[in-house]
Design an enzyme around this catalytic site. Structure first.
Site, PDB file in Angstrom:
ATOM      1  CG  ASP A  43       5.327   5.382   9.871  1.00  0.00           C
ATOM      2  OD1 ASP A  43       4.808   5.591   8.758  1.00  0.00           O
ATOM      3  OD2 ASP A  43       4.674   5.190  10.905  1.00  0.00           O
ATOM      4  CG  ASN A 117       8.690  11.972  11.496  1.00  0.00           C
ATOM      5  OD1 ASN A 117       7.634  12.196  10.902  1.00  0.00           O
ATOM      6  ND2 ASN A 117       9.072  10.758  11.852  1.00  0.00           N
ATOM      7  CD  GLU A 118      11.450  13.542  15.018  1.00  0.00           C
ATOM      8  OE1 GLU A 118      12.326  12.928  14.380  1.00  0.00           O
ATOM      9  OE2 GLU A 118      10.345  13.066  15.263  1.00  0.00           O
TER      10      GLU A 118
HETATM   11  P1  NAP Z   1      11.186   3.552  14.419  1.00  0.00           P
HETATM   12  O1  NAP Z   1      11.267   2.573  15.514  1.00  0.00           O
HETATM   13  O2  NAP Z   1      10.915   3.083  13.039  1.00  0.00           O
HETATM   14  O3  NAP Z   1      10.104   4.682  14.798  1.00  0.00           O
HETATM   15  C1  NAP Z   1       9.510   4.747  16.033  1.00  0.00           C
HETATM   16  C2  NAP Z   1       7.998   4.616  15.881  1.00  0.00           C
HETATM   17  O4  NAP Z   1       7.479   5.836  15.351  1.00  0.00           O
HETATM   18  C3  NAP Z   1       7.562   3.501  14.923  1.00  0.00           C
HETATM   19  O5  NAP Z   1       6.434   2.847  15.477  1.00  0.00           O
HETATM   20  C4  NAP Z   1       7.212   4.260  13.665  1.00  0.00           C
HETATM   21  O6  NAP Z   1       6.266   3.571  12.857  1.00  0.00           O
HETATM   22  C5  NAP Z   1       6.630   5.536  14.258  1.00  0.00           C
HETATM   23  N1  NAP Z   1       6.620   6.738  13.410  1.00  0.00           N
HETATM   24  C6  NAP Z   1       7.624   7.278  12.675  1.00  0.00           C
HETATM   25  N2  NAP Z   1       7.220   8.413  12.077  1.00  0.00           N
HETATM   26  C7  NAP Z   1       5.932   8.603  12.445  1.00  0.00           C
HETATM   27  C8  NAP Z   1       4.966   9.611  12.179  1.00  0.00           C
HETATM   28  N3  NAP Z   1       5.243  10.672  11.405  1.00  0.00           N
HETATM   29  N4  NAP Z   1       3.736   9.517  12.760  1.00  0.00           N
HETATM   30  C9  NAP Z   1       3.445   8.465  13.556  1.00  0.00           C
HETATM   31  N5  NAP Z   1       4.314   7.484  13.848  1.00  0.00           N
HETATM   32  C10 NAP Z   1       5.547   7.562  13.313  1.00  0.00           C
HETATM   33  O7  NAP Z   1      12.506   4.391  14.493  1.00  0.00           O
HETATM   34  P2  NAP Z   1      13.333   5.066  13.383  1.00  0.00           P
HETATM   35  O8  NAP Z   1      13.402   4.298  12.140  1.00  0.00           O
HETATM   36  O9  NAP Z   1      14.590   5.505  14.024  1.00  0.00           O
HETATM   37  O10 NAP Z   1      12.403   6.331  13.077  1.00  0.00           O
HETATM   38  C11 NAP Z   1      12.757   7.592  13.464  1.00  0.00           C
HETATM   39  C12 NAP Z   1      11.597   8.225  14.137  1.00  0.00           C
HETATM   40  O11 NAP Z   1      11.363   7.579  15.373  1.00  0.00           O
HETATM   41  C13 NAP Z   1      11.908   9.663  14.490  1.00  0.00           C
HETATM   42  O12 NAP Z   1      11.567  10.546  13.458  1.00  0.00           O
HETATM   43  C14 NAP Z   1      11.109   9.879  15.767  1.00  0.00           C
HETATM   44  O13 NAP Z   1       9.888  10.591  15.515  1.00  0.00           O
HETATM   45  C15 NAP Z   1      10.760   8.500  16.252  1.00  0.00           C
HETATM   46  N6  NAP Z   1      11.249   8.347  17.627  1.00  0.00           N
HETATM   47  C16 NAP Z   1      10.319   8.179  18.599  1.00  0.00           C
HETATM   48  C17 NAP Z   1      10.708   8.117  19.925  1.00  0.00           C
HETATM   49  C18 NAP Z   1       9.654   7.976  20.968  1.00  0.00           C
HETATM   50  O14 NAP Z   1       8.462   7.949  20.607  1.00  0.00           O
HETATM   51  N7  NAP Z   1      10.012   7.913  22.235  1.00  0.00           N
HETATM   52  C19 NAP Z   1      12.060   8.200  20.272  1.00  0.00           C
HETATM   53  C20 NAP Z   1      12.995   8.369  19.253  1.00  0.00           C
HETATM   54  C21 NAP Z   1      12.559   8.449  17.924  1.00  0.00           C
HETATM   55  P3  NAP Z   1       6.607   2.149  12.144  1.00  0.00           P
HETATM   56  O15 NAP Z   1       6.369   1.146  13.228  1.00  0.00           O
HETATM   57  O16 NAP Z   1       5.640   2.024  11.025  1.00  0.00           O
HETATM   58  O17 NAP Z   1       8.054   2.205  11.709  1.00  0.00           O
END
Ligand code: NAP
Ligand code: MN
Length: 258
Positions: A43, A117-118
């Site tokens: 993702d 996403n957000e």
């Molecule tokens: P990343 O490590 O690639 O993303 C974090 C996790 O979120 C990964 O496991 C990713 O899947 C999954 N993911 C992303 N979009 C998703 C969706 N629409 N539905 C379900 N899972 C999803 O980090 P990045 O490249 O910086 O990605 C940015 C995203 O990370 C942001 O949009 C935010 O939503 C998310 N994020 C999550 C947290 C948290 O959960 N605490 C904190 C900050 C950001 P893959 O393993 O396939 O890449």
């Protein structure tokens, strides 16, 4: 059909394999003006691919082939490549999703951003204080680490980690979710997530110096002179290709239940 390939360096070899399969089947590759972009990774890679082509979304269909970990956006796995090549020849099944729009006001300039996403504001080091408006109505004065607005597609990402609900990706809606809101005898906020119609706008206003704006994998305003941000559903849409028997619930089950 011109196909662009998007991948991170760690997937160089996997991308070379996909490229070979496409060329063997007579497809031409073009990363500059593609009609189809294949994201090879998870993702994170898919989000970057969409942002890389953000000004050409009208003419591009995005395909995710999961070589990452979760792959919520990815309609295909590496085992599905023969099937994907067949669908590329016979016709793709595409769904369109609206991007979020963030209209940002700093003290000295304005800026517009788009996200899949957000869009969120965060200050992990000092209590962030922001008024929250839904259209013209004030909901609350929030104190805490941050505030997020996600799309239905983004509801399964950061929003889910914060305890927000998943939203069926067919709905036109926005979800407001708090990041560590203060909750004591003096300060309160809603605490639960709030899902509103996609026709509404959600605004955060306050003295937001030191606050970062995060959107998808990107971020802004490290210096910090943010005043206001309004999030709504934009006219920009992203076209995502899924295999024909895919559904939102199947994806949720595959990603979070099984
Ligand atoms: P990343 O490590 O690639 O993303 C974090 C996790 O979120 C990964 O496991 C990713 O899947 C999954 N993911 C992303 N979009 C998703 C969706 N629409 N539905 C379900 N899972 C999803 O980090 P990045 O490249 O910086 O990605 C940015 C995203 O990370 C942001 O949009 C935010 O939503 C998310 N994020 C999550 C947290 C948290 O959960 N605490 C904190 C900050 C950001 P893959 O393993 O396939 O890449
Ligand atoms: Mn990732």
């Amino acid at each position: 059909m011109k196909i662009g390939l998007f991948y991170k360096e760690k997937n160089n070899e996997n991308a070379a394999f996909v490229k070979e399969q496409l060329e063997k089947n007579g497809f031409s590759l073009d990363n500059i003006n593609p009609n189809v972009v294949i994201s090879i990774g998870g993702d994170g890679t898919f989000l970057q691919a969409v942002h890389a082509y953000i000004n050409k979304l009208d003419s591009i269909k995005f395909i995710g082939v999961n070589y990452g970990s979760l792959g919520f956006f990815c309609g295909y796995t590496k085992e599905d490549i023969p099937e994907l090549i067949k669908e590329l020849k016979e016709g793709l099944s595409v769904k369109q999703y609206s991007l979020l729009k963030g209209e940002i006001k700093y003290h000295d300039k304005e800026q517009v951003i788009y996200a899949l996403n957000e869009i969120r504001i965060e200050n992990p080091f000092h209590t962030l204080i922001s008024d929250v408006f839904i259209d013209k109505d004030k909901l609350e004065t929030f104190r805490g680490n941050g505030l997020m607005v996600c799309s239905p597609l983004g509801s399964s990402a950061y929003n889910k980690s914060l305890g927000g609900a998943l939203i069926d990706s067919d709905l036109n809606a926005l979800e407001l979710t708090e990041i560590a809101g203060l909750d004591n005898n003096i300060f309160h906020s809603l605490k639960s997530s709030l899902v509103v119609s996609g026709n509404k706008k959600i605004s955060f206003k306050g003295e937001l110096s030191g606050t970062m704006v995060g959107y998808d994998n990107l971020s802004l305003n490290k210096e910090g002179n943010l005043k206001e941000i309004t999030v709504s559903i934009s006219d920009k849409k992203v076209s995502i290709v899924y295999s024909k028997n895919n559904s939102y619930i199947k994806t949720v089950r595959k990603s979070f239940v099984l």
